[in-house]
Design a protein around this motif. Structure first.
Motif, mmCIF file in Angstrom:
data_model
loop_
_atom_site.group_PDB
_atom_site.id
_atom_site.type_symbol
_atom_site.label_atom_id
_atom_site.label_comp_id
_atom_site.label_asym_id
_atom_site.label_seq_id
_atom_site.Cartn_x
_atom_site.Cartn_y
_atom_site.Cartn_z
ATOM 1 N N THR A 1 -2.825 -19.536 22.753
ATOM 2 C CA THR A 1 -2.724 -19.924 21.210
ATOM 3 C C THR A 1 -1.228 -20.309 20.889
ATOM 4 O O THR A 1 -0.234 -19.613 21.269
ATOM 5 C CB THR A 1 -3.299 -18.871 20.310
ATOM 6 O OG1 THR A 1 -4.436 -18.407 20.923
ATOM 7 C CG2 THR A 1 -3.046 -19.480 19.098
ATOM 8 N N MET A 2 -1.146 -21.351 20.472
ATOM 9 C CA MET A 2 0.231 -21.999 19.835
ATOM 10 C C MET A 2 0.041 -21.808 18.263
ATOM 11 O O MET A 2 -0.700 -22.560 17.668
ATOM 12 C CB MET A 2 0.410 -23.248 20.346
ATOM 13 C CG MET A 2 1.761 -23.960 19.839
ATOM 14 S SD MET A 2 3.015 -23.380 20.563
ATOM 15 C CE MET A 2 4.585 -23.959 19.878
ATOM 16 N N GLU A 3 0.821 -21.197 17.951
ATOM 17 C CA GLU A 3 0.997 -20.983 16.371
ATOM 18 C C GLU A 3 2.122 -22.160 15.896
ATOM 19 O O GLU A 3 3.083 -22.363 16.077
ATOM 20 C CB GLU A 3 1.593 -19.948 15.800
ATOM 21 C CG GLU A 3 0.952 -18.630 16.463
ATOM 22 C CD GLU A 3 -0.490 -18.154 15.483
ATOM 23 O OE1 GLU A 3 -0.614 -18.813 14.594
ATOM 24 O OE2 GLU A 3 -1.217 -17.577 16.399
ATOM 25 N N LEU A 4 1.549 -22.831 14.823
ATOM 26 C CA LEU A 4 2.252 -24.118 14.214
ATOM 27 C C LEU A 4 3.232 -23.392 13.175
ATOM 28 O O LEU A 4 3.008 -22.764 12.263
ATOM 29 C CB LEU A 4 1.265 -25.041 13.591
ATOM 30 C CG LEU A 4 0.365 -25.921 14.586
ATOM 31 C CD1 LEU A 4 -0.355 -26.686 14.058
ATOM 32 C CD2 LEU A 4 0.905 -26.204 15.728
ATOM 33 N N SER A 5 4.450 -23.809 13.353
ATOM 34 C CA SER A 5 5.476 -23.532 12.311
ATOM 35 C C SER A 5 5.772 -24.850 11.359
ATOM 36 O O SER A 5 4.650 -25.293 10.977
ATOM 37 C CB SER A 5 6.850 -23.408 13.118
ATOM 38 O OG SER A 5 7.144 -24.556 13.805
ATOM 39 N N LYS A 6 6.844 -24.880 10.937
ATOM 40 C CA LYS A 6 7.005 -26.078 9.847
ATOM 41 C C LYS A 6 6.855 -27.502 10.412
ATOM 42 O O LYS A 6 6.574 -28.313 9.834
ATOM 43 C CB LYS A 6 8.328 -25.861 9.445
ATOM 44 C CG LYS A 6 8.824 -24.757 8.671
ATOM 45 C CD LYS A 6 10.195 -24.559 7.939
ATOM 46 C CE LYS A 6 10.308 -23.491 7.126
ATOM 47 N NZ LYS A 6 11.605 -23.191 6.593
ATOM 48 N N LYS A 7 7.090 -27.507 12.042
ATOM 49 C CA LYS A 7 6.708 -28.738 12.407
ATOM 50 C C LYS A 7 5.497 -29.097 12.918
ATOM 51 O O LYS A 7 4.593 -27.931 13.552
ATOM 52 C CB LYS A 7 7.659 -28.659 13.859
ATOM 53 C CG LYS A 7 9.209 -28.723 13.615
ATOM 54 C CD LYS A 7 9.835 -28.804 15.201
ATOM 55 C CE LYS A 7 11.367 -28.757 14.830
ATOM 56 N NZ LYS A 7 12.088 -28.780 16.025
ATOM 57 N N SER A 8 4.900 -30.263 12.648
ATOM 58 C CA SER A 8 3.528 -30.729 12.902
ATOM 59 C C SER A 8 3.111 -31.138 14.579
ATOM 60 O O SER A 8 2.180 -31.153 14.724
ATOM 61 C CB SER A 8 3.000 -31.967 12.385
ATOM 62 O OG SER A 8 3.885 -33.025 12.689
ATOM 63 N N TYR A 9 4.495 -31.343 15.204
ATOM 64 C CA TYR A 9 4.376 -31.675 16.477
ATOM 65 C C TYR A 9 4.623 -30.881 17.508
ATOM 66 O O TYR A 9 5.324 -29.433 17.050
ATOM 67 C CB TYR A 9 5.303 -33.105 16.669
ATOM 68 C CG TYR A 9 6.646 -32.837 16.235
ATOM 69 C CD1 TYR A 9 7.607 -32.360 17.058
ATOM 70 C CD2 TYR A 9 7.035 -33.137 14.936
ATOM 71 C CE1 TYR A 9 8.708 -32.341 16.883
ATOM 72 C CE2 TYR A 9 8.405 -32.925 14.554
ATOM 73 C CZ TYR A 9 9.309 -32.532 15.324
ATOM 74 O OH TYR A 9 10.721 -32.224 15.086
ATOM 75 N N GLY A 10 4.486 -31.039 18.756
ATOM 76 C CA GLY A 10 5.364 -30.076 19.826
ATOM 77 C C GLY A 10 4.823 -30.686 21.303
ATOM 78 O O GLY A 10 4.103 -31.588 21.392
ATOM 79 N N MET A 11 5.724 -30.159 22.231
ATOM 80 C CA MET A 11 5.540 -30.274 23.475
ATOM 81 C C MET A 11 5.617 -28.818 24.345
ATOM 82 O O MET A 11 6.220 -28.129 24.018
ATOM 83 C CB MET A 11 6.754 -31.258 24.014
ATOM 84 C CG MET A 11 6.619 -31.399 25.517
ATOM 85 S SD MET A 11 7.479 -30.137 26.639
ATOM 86 C CE MET A 11 9.227 -30.167 25.951
ATOM 87 N N ILE A 12 4.612 -28.726 25.190
ATOM 88 C CA ILE A 12 4.356 -27.559 25.606
ATOM 89 C C ILE A 12 4.145 -27.516 27.205
ATOM 90 O O ILE A 12 3.472 -28.357 27.625
ATOM 91 C CB ILE A 12 3.218 -26.743 25.166
ATOM 92 C CG1 ILE A 12 3.292 -26.636 23.620
ATOM 93 C CG2 ILE A 12 2.992 -25.152 25.693
ATOM 94 C CD1 ILE A 12 1.761 -26.102 23.115
ATOM 95 N N LYS A 13 4.902 -26.583 27.996
ATOM 96 C CA LYS A 13 4.656 -26.588 29.385
ATOM 97 C C LYS A 13 3.280 -25.785 29.538
ATOM 98 O O LYS A 13 3.042 -24.680 28.640
ATOM 99 C CB LYS A 13 5.709 -26.060 30.101
ATOM 100 C CG LYS A 13 7.244 -26.865 30.219
ATOM 101 C CD LYS A 13 8.337 -26.165 30.929
ATOM 102 C CE LYS A 13 9.344 -26.896 31.162
ATOM 103 N NZ LYS A 13 10.409 -26.271 31.735
ATOM 104 N N ILE A 14 2.543 -26.104 30.603
ATOM 105 C CA ILE A 14 1.380 -25.377 30.789
ATOM 106 C C ILE A 14 1.726 -23.975 31.406
ATOM 107 O O ILE A 14 2.732 -24.053 31.952
ATOM 108 C CB ILE A 14 0.205 -26.030 31.588
ATOM 109 C CG1 ILE A 14 0.878 -26.419 33.206
ATOM 110 C CG2 ILE A 14 0.062 -27.422 31.193
ATOM 111 C CD1 ILE A 14 -0.184 -26.754 33.974
#
Length: 239
Positions: A147-160
């Motif tokens: 699970t990725m909790e969203l902060s103030k930023k709407s976007y993101g990039m995640i390594k698996i």
């Protein structure tokens, strides 16, 4: 005559060295926000510039109609726009397909969907088969998630995650040996990437503004959308 041949050889070598230097020169500075907006006329705001490595970049943006979009860029003798769209639903970019360490999850969630967290899934249905020579094969199912909790930023990039990488590498080996597909096909076990979202109360919600839109890819880059699955669909992978 011999002197002339030497001069021609030297000139040819210099041309070859110049050409190689041009082809394999290191990436130049990435375009400025103003230059990016000129190349993406539908966008009004560049939210960020995220380098996935020195030759691959993710740029999330806000559209003129206030929808949220994404673009992917690659250095290939210049910075090239290889994918973009007015959709923020997660995509997985397999930058180097044979190396899961290069896989990146990219998203840009519309704030009006009021998403608090994104759940990412690595799935495979269990599979049983019998070959023509009566060899019975059982492939267990897989259900991994984080699970990725969203902060103030709407976007993101995640390594698996590391365990995903290890599982994909192992599955690649088995797939090559047994000629099983890694991506969805008409038969056989395969791996799927999926997602869903929850609000601040932990309730599953449908992010309609996020996954409505279009997305285009130029070239042979492997950039795939994740399938949106509700929890009932996810639970089928336990059966």
């Amino acid at each position: 005559m011999k002197r002339k041949k030497i001069i021609i050889s030297i000139i040819s070598l210099l041309i070859l060295l110049f050409a190689l230097g041009y082809l394999f020169r290191p990436p130049s500075d990435f375009p400025s926000e103003k230059e990016l907006l000129n190349q993406i006329p539908e966008a009004k705001t560049i939210q960020d510039i995220l380098f996935l490595d020195d030759k691959h970049v993710y740029v999330p943006f806000i559209m003129n109609d206030n929808s949220y979009g994404m673009s992917m860029w690659v250095w290939k003798n210049g910075w090239r726009l290889v994918a973009d769209g007015d959709i923020g639903a997660p995509y997985i970019w397999q930058i180097y397909p044979d190396n899961p360490d290069s896989y990146r999850l990219l998203y840009n969630i519309h704030p009006e969907d009021q998403v608090s967290s994104i759940n990412f899934y690595l799935l495979r249905r269990r599979y049983y088969s019998v070959s023509f020579n009566d060899v019975h094969t059982y492939t267990p199912g897989i259900q991994k998630h984080f699970t990725m909790e969203l902060s103030k930023k709407s976007y993101g990039m995640i390594k698996i995650p590391t365990d995903w990488k290890e599982m994909i590498i192992d599955y690649m080996k088995v797939s090559k040996e047994d000629e099983q597909p890694i991506l969805p096909s008409l038969g056989g076990p395969y791996i799927e990437f999926a997602w869903n979202t929850t609000n601040q109360h932990g309730e599953e919600i449908q992010p309609h503004k996020t996954y409505v839109g279009g997305f285009s890819i130029t070239g042979s880059y492997i950039i795939n959308s994740l399938r949106y699955m509700n929890q009932e669909e996810i639970n089928l992978y336990n059966e």
